[in-house]
Design an enzyme around this catalytic site. Structure first.
Site, PDB file in Angstrom:
ATOM      1  N   ASP A  87     -27.507  11.187  76.093  1.00  0.00           N
ATOM      2  CA  ASP A  87     -26.121  11.026  75.668  1.00  0.00           C
ATOM      3  C   ASP A  87     -25.971   9.840  74.720  1.00  0.00           C
ATOM      4  O   ASP A  87     -25.315   9.934  73.673  1.00  0.00           O
ATOM      5  CB  ASP A  87     -25.237  10.843  76.904  1.00  0.00           C
ATOM      6  CG  ASP A  87     -23.821  11.358  76.682  1.00  0.00           C
ATOM      7  OD1 ASP A  87     -23.606  12.058  75.676  1.00  0.00           O
ATOM      8  OD2 ASP A  87     -22.935  11.067  77.506  1.00  0.00           O
ATOM      9  N   ASP A 112     -20.600  15.873  81.589  1.00  0.00           N
ATOM     10  CA  ASP A 112     -20.135  14.621  82.194  1.00  0.00           C
ATOM     11  C   ASP A 112     -19.405  14.865  83.503  1.00  0.00           C
ATOM     12  O   ASP A 112     -19.130  13.913  84.243  1.00  0.00           O
ATOM     13  CB  ASP A 112     -19.209  13.885  81.223  1.00  0.00           C
ATOM     14  CG  ASP A 112     -19.885  13.596  79.884  1.00  0.00           C
ATOM     15  OD1 ASP A 112     -21.092  13.323  79.904  1.00  0.00           O
ATOM     16  OD2 ASP A 112     -19.209  13.661  78.845  1.00  0.00           O
TER      17      ASP A 112
END
Length: 357
Positions: free
Chosen positions: A173, A244
């Site tokens: 990420d 997420d």
């Protein structure tokens, strides 16, 4: 995340109760088919998942125009199935008083109950309305269905696998949000997440030459790989990727299962006290609530950081430390770290009730 975690745990206990009550061959067959539908992530898969996600991201970045229609159709099909799974408990509750739970045969397609048919029909209707309108609320609903389905059918077996998976995805990420622009002259993550796809109805009307007024007024679609939230003025949207939500949700599901496993183990041992250096109040704090609070604080921190820097932030940069570090600290203080680290649910043969959780 909470709903998916509790839903997943309830499914586990329902399946275990069925296996316990039904000792016949048919009962064993149903239990095995349920277990086979659940995917447990091992260490190798946890290590290679960020690599596979990076390859998929690059394919979408370089070849989006070529694969957007196929990707949109596949996403719509998956979202339909996932949202039907999400609606199934409500449909079962609604149809129970007026319809028996007998399955209706559809030939080679299989056998389905009235509740399953109702949930699938509502899901198809929702997807069709989303395709026609492209409304962000419908996209969020489909994305939530995907999140719940993934959390319900994927398992983290140990804390070691959880740490490997979340740490690898944290690096993934951070790299694609902060450093991809230096290599590809564009923020790869943001571009892929925000790029709308052509509506399949528009593409179909152009391929079949149906005329300028047929299928041309449908909007382009923002795919349900994220949740979007409009600002107070409506001028822009904030977004949160489903990764997420799902990845920390898998960790929450794991610690919730461990809390119940430990509770059952303590009751089997007649309430044996924990380590002597830990207070009774600390022993009463569950790992689930500790991790859930960490997730909330991490998400709040990510939101504040995005507002301050006025730029996209890798949410896992905040979510992973705020969930894993308190969990590891509490597990060490309680003396459970070694047991949680490697296959905790297979450590005791006397706790066979939890072997397939």
């Amino acid at each position: 995340v909470c709903f998916a975690s509790y839903r997943s745990l309830n499914m586990d206990f329902e399946n275990q109760d069925k296996e316990k009550d039904n000792s016949s061959t048919a009962g064993s067959f149903n239990g095995n088919s349920t277990n086979n539908s659940i995917q447990t992530i091992d260490s190798t898969q946890a290590l290679f998942l960020p690599i596979g996600a990076s390859v998929s991201l690059l394919v979408m970045f370089f070849f989006f125009d070529s694969v957007q229609v196929v990707f949109t159709i596949c996403t719509a099909v998956l979202a339909t199935i996932a949202f039907a799974f999400l609606l199934l408990p409500m449909c079962q509750y609604l149809t129970r008083p007026c319809s028996p739970q007998n399955k209706i045969s559809f030939g080679c397609c299989g056998r389905f109950t009235a509740a399953e048919l109702l949930s699938f029909s509502l899901s198809v209707m929702l997807v069709l309305i989303w395709v026609l309108t492209g409304h962000w609320l419908l996209m969020d609903a489909l994305a939530m269905g995907l999140c719940v389905a993934m959390i319900a059918f994927v398992r983290l077996p140990s804390l070691k696998v959880s740490c490997l998976l979340l740490s690898g995805l944290l690096i993934y990420d951070v790299f694609w949000v902060f450093f991809s622009a230096y290599i590809f002259n564009s923020n790869v993550m943001v571009k892929v997440a925000t790029q709308p796809a052509d509506n399949p109805l528009d593409v179909l009307s152009r391929k079949l030459h149906l005329g300028p007024n047929v299928g041309r007024d449908v909007p382009r679609l923002s795919l349900p790989g994220k949740l979007v939230f409009p600002s107070s003025t409506g001028s822009h949207f904030s977004m949160l990727g489903i990764g997420d939500i799902v990845m920390p949700g898998l960790l929450l599901c794991f610690v919730l299962r461990y809390d119940n496993y430990k509770k059952q183990a303590n009751s089997d041992s007649c309430g044996a006290p924990g380590p002597g250096n830990i207070s009774g109040r600390m022993q009463k704090v569950s790992y689930f609530h500790c991790t859930l609070i960490g997730y909330f604080v991490g998400l709040l921190t990510a939101t504040v950081a995005s507002r301050i820097h006025r730029a996209a932030q890798p949410a896992l940069l905040y979510l992973v430390p705020f969930t894993l570090l308190p969990l590891l600290t509490m597990a060490y203080l309680k003396g459970d770290l070694r047991r949680m680290w490697s296959e905790p649910f297979h450590s005791k043969s006397s706790s066979s009730r939890f072997l397939e959780v």
